[in-house]
Write an enzyme that holds these catalytic residues in place. Sequence first.
Site, PDB file in Angstrom:
ATOM      1  N   ASP A  12       0.837  -1.206   0.000  1.00  0.00           N
ATOM      2  CA  ASP A  12       0.000   0.000   0.000  1.00  0.00           C
ATOM      3  C   ASP A  12       0.871   1.254   0.000  1.00  0.00           C
ATOM      4  O   ASP A  12       1.800   1.378   0.798  1.00  0.00           O
ATOM      5  CB  ASP A  12      -0.886   0.033   1.241  1.00  0.00           C
ATOM      6  CG  ASP A  12      -1.890  -1.111   1.268  1.00  0.00           C
ATOM      7  OD1 ASP A  12      -2.177  -1.684   0.197  1.00  0.00           O
ATOM      8  OD2 ASP A  12      -2.388  -1.421   2.368  1.00  0.00           O
TER       9      ASP A  12
ATOM     10  N   ASP B 245      -0.358  -3.373  -4.451  1.00  0.00           N
ATOM     11  CA  ASP B 245      -1.693  -3.529  -3.871  1.00  0.00           C
ATOM     12  C   ASP B 245      -2.433  -2.188  -3.957  1.00  0.00           C
ATOM     13  O   ASP B 245      -2.475  -1.594  -5.019  1.00  0.00           O
ATOM     14  CB  ASP B 245      -1.598  -4.042  -2.440  1.00  0.00           C
ATOM     15  CG  ASP B 245      -2.913  -4.635  -1.943  1.00  0.00           C
ATOM     16  OD1 ASP B 245      -3.866  -4.749  -2.731  1.00  0.00           O
ATOM     17  OD2 ASP B 245      -3.001  -4.976  -0.750  1.00  0.00           O
TER      18      ASP B 245
ATOM     19  N   ASP C 249      -5.473   2.556   1.416  1.00  0.00           N
ATOM     20  CA  ASP C 249      -6.273   1.523   2.070  1.00  0.00           C
ATOM     21  C   ASP C 249      -6.517   1.849   3.539  1.00  0.00           C
ATOM     22  O   ASP C 249      -5.589   2.223   4.273  1.00  0.00           O
ATOM     23  CB  ASP C 249      -5.565   0.178   1.977  1.00  0.00           C
ATOM     24  CG  ASP C 249      -5.796  -0.515   0.649  1.00  0.00           C
ATOM     25  OD1 ASP C 249      -6.343   0.133  -0.275  1.00  0.00           O
ATOM     26  OD2 ASP C 249      -5.403  -1.692   0.513  1.00  0.00           O
TER      27      ASP C 249
ATOM     28  N   ARG D  61     -11.723  -0.164  -7.397  1.00  0.00           N
ATOM     29  CA  ARG D  61     -11.589   0.367  -6.039  1.00  0.00           C
ATOM     30  C   ARG D  61     -11.257   1.866  -6.029  1.00  0.00           C
ATOM     31  O   ARG D  61     -10.182   2.278  -5.598  1.00  0.00           O
ATOM     32  CB  ARG D  61     -10.541  -0.404  -5.230  1.00  0.00           C
ATOM     33  CG  ARG D  61     -10.810  -1.879  -5.114  1.00  0.00           C
ATOM     34  CD  ARG D  61      -9.823  -2.573  -4.193  1.00  0.00           C
ATOM     35  NE  ARG D  61     -10.092  -4.002  -4.095  1.00  0.00           N
ATOM     36  CZ  ARG D  61      -9.419  -4.850  -3.322  1.00  0.00           C
ATOM     37  NH1 ARG D  61      -8.421  -4.402  -2.575  1.00  0.00           N
ATOM     38  NH2 ARG D  61      -9.746  -6.130  -3.299  1.00  0.00           N
TER      39      ARG D  61
END
Length: 523
Positions: free
Chosen positions: A161, A190, A194, A243
């Site tokens: 992240d 990733d 997040d 996302r």
Amino acid sequence: MKRSLAVSLTAALATTVAGAAIAVALSVPQASAAVGSATGYATQNGGTTGGAGGQTVRATTGTAIHAALCNRASSSTPITIEVQGTINHGNTTKVSGNSCNTAADKIELKEISNVTIIGVGSGAVFDQLGIHVRDASNIIIQNVTVRNVKKSGSPTSNGGDAIGMESTVRNVWVDHVTLEASGGESEGFDGLFDLKDNVQYVTLSYSILRNSGRGGLVGSSESDTSNGFITYSHNRYENIDSRTPLLRGGIAHIYNNHYVNLHESGINSRAGARARVDNNYFEDSKDVLGTFYTDQLGYWQVNGNIFDNVTWSSPGGDTRPAGPNVQSNTTVSIPYSYRLDGASCVPDIVRQTAGANTGIRTSNGNCSTPSSPTPAPTTANPTTPPPTTPPPNPTTPPPSGGTNLSLISGAGADGSSKASGTSYGNVKDGSMTTYWSPSGTTGSISIKWGSATTVSRINIREASGATGLIGAYRVLNADTGAVLASGSGAGVITFSQTSLRKVTFQITSASGTPRVAEFETYA
């Protein structure tokens, strides 16, 4: 898969820990702080002020950042850490102390509070090194770039992240950052942003997220619904698979963002999440809003969005797109003050303001961009935004951004006079550091083409340090002498579509010698 500042310090002291240069607090407290004030949900729950009121240090390594945290009197002692240069694995080590809990493979903001990290000078880049916020509160991260953080391959950091938050995090403002990868999960990356395991009262504003398989999530699984009260405003999501964000439970306010080239899905509201989606611009993308990859539905309230070349999948199974006839299926009340740009203005506004090293400029709410930071806006009724479409006025641009015709091949520039050291061509070189000035306080500058060109909007951008000097102006069709528009001040000026070979911006009064950095023209 498709892939397509703030304050300069007069001195910096250093010591050495384990052979690495360590920044030491300057003797003068409050030498600098974050630029502007937090917005969105980060203003709630007591607000987000970061290291305001504390000392300021300068750091050029990851070890120096950790040492600055560890050298504080306590884990809650306010501190602003100014970061410059490239922070990577080679200059980042674990540092120990009573006021910190750091690690060698990431920038660790763990079990701490009241911290600002801000990029200054020529910029701050966290290269292959993620920023991790855990069991922390009142954190500001501003004006930094975080790139190519991996969870597999070499080197690895932060679970892949760029910025990750987890485990009882409260009040974080991430502003004017650039988060980017170079591929998706198969390439070792990733999420870019997040949040999981009880993260609340967070704002992500004026930032760029790009070139990644995953933009970011709120909640790591369908049972992780303790997160929420997240604001996403004036961000650009570009070349991302999905996302943007993925929401599991909780409430999110998503407004004035520009989404470009979302390949699989965009805002994915699921597991009971409720999203208010206001005045965003979705472009050249697929399934930009809905519930995807689950049978646990989420909800949304939509207002004033523009869907430009957006395609939609057929509903069925675990695919529940909101479009093509996008309608609200819930209502979400917003408790804080905010100000909306019209969705048609969003691409231009975000292009000029979002990301690191863009001057930390923000929208002023009337479809133009100030040249310096402004405080967070307020409205008369914090739960009721102004109209989603701004009323017509001379500074409102037409429905789309389009191409700056001043930069196309064959465009030229001239004027009535020019001050020593300035040039007519400086208004069409795409740079805000060069400019034209008249030989006095008044004069005219023109953009011209070899053949008739249709123009309906111009944008006069003043150079930094000389804003607000332009008084009265006239915009002229130089072919005929006709007045197309008149008014006062710089910024966006619209008029009826006109075919011409030359358009002139004539300054008829000014409070000093104007400096026009860019004279943009649009059809």
